[in-house]
Enzyme design. Sequence first.
Site, short mmCIF file in Angstrom:
data_model
loop_
_atom_site.label_atom_id
_atom_site.label_comp_id
_atom_site.label_asym_id
_atom_site.label_seq_id
_atom_site.Cartn_x
_atom_site.Cartn_y
_atom_site.Cartn_z
N CYS A 1 -6.44 -8.60 5.01
CA CYS A 1 -5.09 -8.39 4.47
C CYS A 1 -4.05 -9.09 5.33
O CYS A 1 -3.06 -9.60 4.81
CB CYS A 1 -4.78 -6.89 4.38
SG CYS A 1 -5.48 -6.12 2.90
N ARG B 1 -11.64 -5.57 6.99
CA ARG B 1 -10.78 -5.51 5.81
C ARG B 1 -9.31 -5.72 6.19
O ARG B 1 -8.56 -6.42 5.53
CB ARG B 1 -10.97 -4.15 5.14
CG ARG B 1 -10.12 -3.92 3.94
CD ARG B 1 -10.37 -4.94 2.85
NE ARG B 1 -10.60 -4.28 1.58
CZ ARG B 1 -10.44 -4.84 0.41
NH1 ARG B 1 -10.04 -6.08 0.32
NH2 ARG B 1 -10.69 -4.18 -0.69
N HIS C 1 0.79 -1.24 0.00
CA HIS C 1 0.00 0.00 0.00
C HIS C 1 0.83 1.29 0.00
O HIS C 1 0.27 2.37 0.04
CB HIS C 1 -0.98 0.00 1.18
CG HIS C 1 -2.01 -1.08 1.06
ND1 HIS C 1 -2.91 -1.14 0.00
CD2 HIS C 1 -2.28 -2.17 1.83
CE1 HIS C 1 -3.69 -2.20 0.15
NE2 HIS C 1 -3.33 -2.84 1.24
C1 HEC Z 1 -0.02 -8.69 -0.86
C2 HEC Z 1 -0.48 -7.34 -0.89
C3 HEC Z 1 -1.19 -6.78 0.34
C4 HEC Z 1 -0.66 -6.63 1.61
C5 HEC Z 1 0.67 -7.09 2.13
C6 HEC Z 1 -1.66 -5.89 2.35
N1 HEC Z 1 -2.75 -5.63 1.58
FE1 HEC Z 1 -4.32 -4.44 2.08
N2 HEC Z 1 -5.17 -4.80 0.24
C7 HEC Z 1 -4.61 -5.58 -0.75
C8 HEC Z 1 -5.51 -5.62 -1.89
C9 HEC Z 1 -5.28 -6.39 -3.19
C10 HEC Z 1 -6.63 -4.83 -1.54
C11 HEC Z 1 -7.84 -4.50 -2.42
C12 HEC Z 1 -7.48 -3.39 -3.38
C13 HEC Z 1 -7.25 -2.10 -2.66
O1 HEC Z 1 -8.20 -1.35 -2.44
O2 HEC Z 1 -6.10 -1.86 -2.27
C14 HEC Z 1 -6.36 -4.30 -0.20
C15 HEC Z 1 -7.20 -3.42 0.47
C16 HEC Z 1 -6.92 -2.87 1.70
C17 HEC Z 1 -7.74 -1.86 2.36
C18 HEC Z 1 -9.01 -1.25 1.80
C19 HEC Z 1 -8.72 -0.02 0.96
C20 HEC Z 1 -9.96 0.67 0.48
O3 HEC Z 1 -9.83 1.62 -0.33
O4 HEC Z 1 -11.07 0.33 0.89
C21 HEC Z 1 -7.14 -1.59 3.56
C22 HEC Z 1 -7.64 -0.61 4.59
C23 HEC Z 1 -5.96 -2.42 3.66
N3 HEC Z 1 -5.86 -3.16 2.51
C24 HEC Z 1 -5.10 -2.44 4.74
C25 HEC Z 1 -3.98 -3.26 4.83
C26 HEC Z 1 -3.17 -3.37 6.02
C27 HEC Z 1 -3.40 -2.65 7.31
C28 HEC Z 1 -2.16 -4.25 5.72
C29 HEC Z 1 -1.06 -4.77 6.61
C30 HEC Z 1 -1.50 -5.40 7.85
C31 HEC Z 1 -2.36 -4.67 4.34
N4 HEC Z 1 -3.47 -4.07 3.85
C32 HEC Z 1 -1.52 -5.53 3.69
C33 HEC Z 1 -3.38 -6.19 -0.73
C34 HEC Z 1 -2.51 -6.19 0.33
#
Ligand code: HEC
Length: 303
Positions: free
Chosen positions: A264, A260, A221
Amino acid sequence: MLLKIAKTTALAALTVSALHATNYSAQAEKDRLEVIKYFEAKFEDPLKNKNTFFPYSTDEELEKSEKGLKHADFALGSYSFNKDGKSQYEEIKEMPPYEDDVDAGAKLYEKQFANGKSMATCFPNPAIMASYPYFDEKRKEVVSLTQAVNECLTTNGEKAWNTQKGDMAKLQAFFATKSVEAEQKIDVKINSAEAAAAYERGKEYYYSQRGYLKLNCAECHVQGAGQRVRNEKLSPLLGQMTQWPVYRLKWAGLGTPERRMSGCIVDEGQVPPKDTSKEMKELLFFMSYMSNGMAIDGPDIRK
Ligand code: HEC
């Protein structure tokens, strides 16, 4: 003589400012401004800046990205730069699938508990999204909205709700609607050394590699934002806390940010901390600080 007076006055002024100047949010504020600068530079012209920011993307992908994004634009998550995603999003937004949930949330807000009290007793003003999460200086801990709602229930002899969906998300959708009407912005405050430490732990969580996949939130992110993972474009850290609760097509319903984030963390190959644990709340605290100054725009829709 004159010089002497000037010196004493200057010294006095210095002492006063030193007493009042312990600015506990200085580091967080520095981080926030850097994050804004990073994302504005990254999405200034993705194709032109391919080598710096998008070494793994194809030209074709980058041509489809929006350019010249500014701070406030990032509230839309991946739809801020993903043109195709944004047009689908706008279509769904015309008839938002969460409208009944907001109405249900309004009813839950007024509904009487067995003791005659209600959510309205605990939260007299429902426009409260800008007030959470906050660092409680008496309890010496971050208090999240989800926690506050459940504490309202349990202190009134009711059973706590599921922290990820159902009534919890519906009530939060109602709160979000009221907060949007009140034109609130995210406004997390750091007023003590303990609050600053909680922020630092949340930040550390976001940037630490976890699980057997050795991934951290920032890889996807921050550095990864704008790139594709499977069929999804990765949203930027900046603005990730403005739009809650979110109606996800995949869930066919609303969910809290904890829902959410847990998803992740599972994807990182790890067991997520409990939704009202110190780790989760401090992570929320850090992420919310990064969205400080951005307009609250929940509930919203995501894929
Ligand atoms: C392997 C890649 C990956 C990692 C590592 C990851 N995420 Fe994500 N995350 C995603 C994907 C794919 C989505 C859906 C698309 C987007 O909106 O980013 C998402 C979506 C999100 C969203 C929603 C965003 C929105 O606009 O609604 C949040 C909040 C989030 N992640 C938080 C986290 C947090 C906190 C961590 C660490 C603990 C994390 N993510 C780690 C891939 C990842």
